[in-house]
Design a protein around this motif. Structure first.
Motif, PDB file in Angstrom:
ATOM      1  N   SER A  83      51.088 -19.315  56.945  1.00 11.78           N
ATOM      2  CA  SER A  83      51.074 -17.858  57.105  1.00 11.78           C
ATOM      3  C   SER A  83      51.197 -17.162  55.760  1.00 11.78           C
ATOM      4  N   LEU A  84      52.057 -17.691  54.883  1.00 14.35           N
ATOM      5  CA  LEU A  84      52.231 -17.093  53.562  1.00 14.35           C
ATOM      6  C   LEU A  84      50.918 -17.094  52.792  1.00 14.35           C
ATOM      7  N   TRP A  85      50.229 -18.229  52.792  1.00 16.19           N
ATOM      8  CA  TRP A  85      48.961 -18.334  52.087  1.00 16.19           C
ATOM      9  C   TRP A  85      47.944 -17.347  52.650  1.00 16.19           C
ATOM     10  N   HIS A  86      47.871 -17.238  53.971  1.00 15.99           N
ATOM     11  CA  HIS A  86      46.912 -16.324  54.584  1.00 15.99           C
ATOM     12  C   HIS A  86      47.235 -14.866  54.270  1.00 15.99           C
ATOM     13  N   PHE A  87      48.529 -14.505  54.248  1.00 14.64           N
ATOM     14  CA  PHE A  87      48.900 -13.136  53.889  1.00 14.64           C
ATOM     15  C   PHE A  87      48.510 -12.847  52.434  1.00 14.64           C
ATOM     16  N   ALA A  88      48.785 -13.785  51.538  1.00 20.06           N
ATOM     17  CA  ALA A  88      48.432 -13.578  50.130  1.00 20.06           C
ATOM     18  C   ALA A  88      46.925 -13.430  49.961  1.00 20.06           C
ATOM     19  N   LYS A  89      46.174 -14.265  50.644  1.00 19.86           N
ATOM     20  CA  LYS A  89      44.716 -14.176  50.563  1.00 19.86           C
ATOM     21  C   LYS A  89      44.227 -12.860  51.143  1.00 19.86           C
ATOM     22  N   TYR A  90      44.837 -12.441  52.251  1.00 16.77           N
ATOM     23  CA  TYR A  90      44.456 -11.167  52.858  1.00 16.77           C
ATOM     24  C   TYR A  90      44.674 -10.015  51.870  1.00 16.77           C
ATOM     25  N   ILE A  91      45.812 -10.019  51.188  1.00 18.12           N
ATOM     26  CA  ILE A  91      46.119  -8.968  50.225  1.00 18.12           C
ATOM     27  C   ILE A  91      45.076  -8.941  49.110  1.00 18.12           C
ATOM     28  N   VAL A  92      44.794 -10.099  48.542  1.00 19.45           N
ATOM     29  CA  VAL A  92      43.843 -10.179  47.430  1.00 19.45           C
ATOM     30  C   VAL A  92      42.437  -9.779  47.887  1.00 19.45           C
ATOM     31  N   ASP A  93      42.069 -10.152  49.106  1.00 21.06           N
ATOM     32  CA  ASP A  93      40.718  -9.882  49.612  1.00 21.06           C
ATOM     33  C   ASP A  93      40.552  -8.485  50.192  1.00 21.06           C
ATOM     34  N   ASN A  94      41.656  -7.768  50.429  1.00 22.72           N
ATOM     35  CA  ASN A  94      41.558  -6.480  51.113  1.00 22.72           C
ATOM     36  C   ASN A  94      40.591  -5.492  50.441  1.00 22.72           C
ATOM     37  N   PRO A  95      40.637  -5.338  49.110  1.00 22.03           N
ATOM     38  CA  PRO A  95      39.672  -4.410  48.487  1.00 22.03           C
ATOM     39  C   PRO A  95      38.220  -4.816  48.733  1.00 22.03           C
ATOM     40  N   ARG A  96      37.922  -6.087  48.566  1.00 27.55           N
ATOM     41  CA  ARG A  96      36.543  -6.552  48.774  1.00 27.55           C
ATOM     42  C   ARG A  96      36.102  -6.342  50.230  1.00 27.55           C
ATOM     43  N   GLN A  97      36.970  -6.638  51.174  1.00 30.72           N
ATOM     44  CA  GLN A  97      36.624  -6.474  52.577  1.00 30.72           C
ATOM     45  C   GLN A  97      36.386  -5.006  52.933  1.00 30.72           C
ATOM     46  N   ALA A  98      37.080  -4.108  52.223  1.00 34.30           N
ATOM     47  CA  ALA A  98      36.889  -2.678  52.447  1.00 34.30           C
ATOM     48  C   ALA A  98      35.758  -2.104  51.592  1.00 34.30           C
ATOM     49  N   GLY A  99      35.112  -2.943  50.780  1.00 33.06           N
ATOM     50  CA  GLY A  99      34.016  -2.485  49.934  1.00 33.06           C
ATOM     51  C   GLY A  99      34.480  -1.637  48.765  1.00 33.06           C
ATOM     52  N   LEU A 100      35.653  -1.964  48.216  1.00 31.10           N
ATOM     53  CA  LEU A 100      36.241  -1.146  47.168  1.00 31.10           C
ATOM     54  C   LEU A 100      36.622  -1.986  45.959  1.00 31.10           C
ATOM     55  N   HIS A 101      36.722  -1.309  44.821  1.00 29.12           N
ATOM     56  CA  HIS A 101      37.345  -1.899  43.633  1.00 29.12           C
ATOM     57  C   HIS A 101      38.611  -1.105  43.378  1.00 29.12           C
ATOM     58  N   VAL A 102      39.756  -1.800  43.327  1.00 30.05           N
ATOM     59  CA  VAL A 102      41.017  -1.110  43.050  1.00 30.05           C
ATOM     60  C   VAL A 102      41.649  -1.739  41.810  1.00 30.05           C
ATOM     61  N   PRO A 103      42.380  -0.939  41.014  1.00 30.15           N
ATOM     62  CA  PRO A 103      42.925  -1.470  39.763  1.00 30.15           C
ATOM     63  C   PRO A 103      44.225  -2.244  39.910  1.00 30.15           C
ATOM     64  N   HIS A 104      44.910  -2.082  41.055  1.00 31.71           N
ATOM     65  CA  HIS A 104      46.246  -2.658  41.178  1.00 31.71           C
ATOM     66  C   HIS A 104      46.307  -3.650  42.333  1.00 31.71           C
ATOM     67  N   VAL A 105      46.003  -4.899  42.030  1.00 35.67           N
ATOM     68  CA  VAL A 105      46.116  -5.988  42.993  1.00 35.67           C
ATOM     69  C   VAL A 105      46.549  -7.233  42.229  1.00 35.67           C
ATOM     70  N   GLU A 106      47.597  -7.891  42.709  1.00 37.44           N
ATOM     71  CA  GLU A 106      48.126  -9.065  42.023  1.00 37.44           C
ATOM     72  C   GLU A 106      48.595 -10.099  43.035  1.00 37.44           C
ATOM     73  N   SER A 107      48.548 -11.365  42.652  1.00 36.99           N
ATOM     74  CA  SER A 107      49.108 -12.437  43.471  1.00 36.99           C
ATOM     75  C   SER A 107      49.632 -13.535  42.567  1.00 36.99           C
ATOM     76  N   ARG A 108      50.842 -13.988  42.859  1.00 36.34           N
ATOM     77  CA  ARG A 108      51.423 -15.156  42.172  1.00 36.34           C
ATOM     78  C   ARG A 108      51.215 -16.421  42.995  1.00 36.34           C
ATOM     79  N   ILE A 109      50.514 -16.274  44.118  1.00 38.85           N
ATOM     80  CA  ILE A 109      50.152 -17.411  44.949  1.00 38.85           C
ATOM     81  C   ILE A 109      48.660 -17.643  44.772  1.00 38.85           C
ATOM     82  N   LYS A 110      48.287 -18.854  44.424  1.00 42.24           N
ATOM     83  CA  LYS A 110      46.879 -19.165  44.207  1.00 42.24           C
ATOM     84  C   LYS A 110      46.149 -19.207  45.544  1.00 42.24           C
ATOM     85  N   VAL A 111      45.126 -18.368  45.684  1.00 44.23           N
ATOM     86  CA  VAL A 111      44.426 -18.267  46.972  1.00 44.23           C
ATOM     87  C   VAL A 111      42.948 -18.611  46.853  1.00 44.23           C
ATOM     88  N   THR A 112      42.492 -19.027  45.692  1.00 49.06           N
ATOM     89  CA  THR A 112      41.067 -19.377  45.525  1.00 49.06           C
ATOM     90  C   THR A 112      40.930 -20.845  45.171  1.00 49.06           C
TER      91      THR A 112
END
Length: 214
Positions: A185-214
């Motif tokens: 669940s943790l990995w999926h939440f982190a991936k969801y956070i990182v992917d949220n801008p792309r899924q919404a068709g946006l570029h945002v300046p403030h997105v970070e993850s200390r969990i490797k999701v790629t």
């Protein structure tokens, strides 16, 4: 200094159904346990149309009346599909003023999140979207999740109103929070956070993850 990548198996403590649980409710259920990591979402006050919110509240109240807590995993998944996922889809559609499209406003929120990271709490991943914020956060001992969230929202609201010359509420009062239950669940939440801008068709300046999701 760049923080080290976190290991989802070694660096986190997950929900324990046998341990003490602090349960409270407003419109949403809130479960808390000491030392756990939470996936949280807070959104701008005008981010969802009122008519949709009213319909959602009625449907959710009816569902909760039929399905009292505690929930098995099947009902928790059903709740997510019926309500949490629907809200996220509405948020990503870009309703409301989307104040956080303004780089100065999004910077204010990003700075608020970072300010006590490593002191009062630890951030594993987070993103500032145009009308909402997601984060994976672990409060440190002595710092309650509710007070951390209040600090983020209160400070950023004051600064955003000062920056934009507006008055009144910036954030919806209630925040969605969910105790992370396991490494998957943790990995999926982190991936969801990182992917949220792309899924919404946006570029945002403030997105970070200390969990490797790629």
């Amino acid at each position: 200094m760049k923080k080290a990548v976190l290991n989802i198996f070694d660096d986190f403590t997950f929900f324990d159904p046998r341990a003490d649980i602090d349960v409270s409710r407003r419109n949403l259920p809130h479960w808390q346990q000491e030392g756990r990591t939470y996936f949280i979402t807070f959104r701008l006050n005008d981010s969802l149309p009122q008519e949709k919110l009213e319909a959602l509240r009625r449907d959710r109240a009816e569902w909760l009346n039929k399905n009292p807590e505690p929930w098995p995993s099947t009902l928790r998944s059903e709740y997510h599909e019926l309500f949490s996922k629907k809200v996220q889809e509405w948020l990503d559609a870009g309703h409301g003023s989307c104040l956080l499209k303004d780089p100065l406003c999004s910077r204010i929120v990003a700075d608020a999140l970072r300010h006590f990271d490593g002191e009062r709490y630890d951030l594993a991943a987070w993103v500032v979207m145009p009308n909402h914020v997601h984060a994976l956060v672990t409060p440190r001992t002595g710092f309650a999740l509710g007070k951390i969230l209040h600090s983020w929202k209160s400070f950023s609201a004051h600064e955003i109103n000062k920056q934009t010359g507006r008055k009144g509420d910036v954030w919806q009062h209630e925040t969605y929070d969910h105790i992370v239950r396991d490494p998957d669940s943790l990995w999926h939440f982190a991936k969801y956070i990182v992917d949220n801008p792309r899924q919404a068709g946006l570029h945002v300046p403030h997105v970070e993850s200390r969990i490797k999701v790629t």
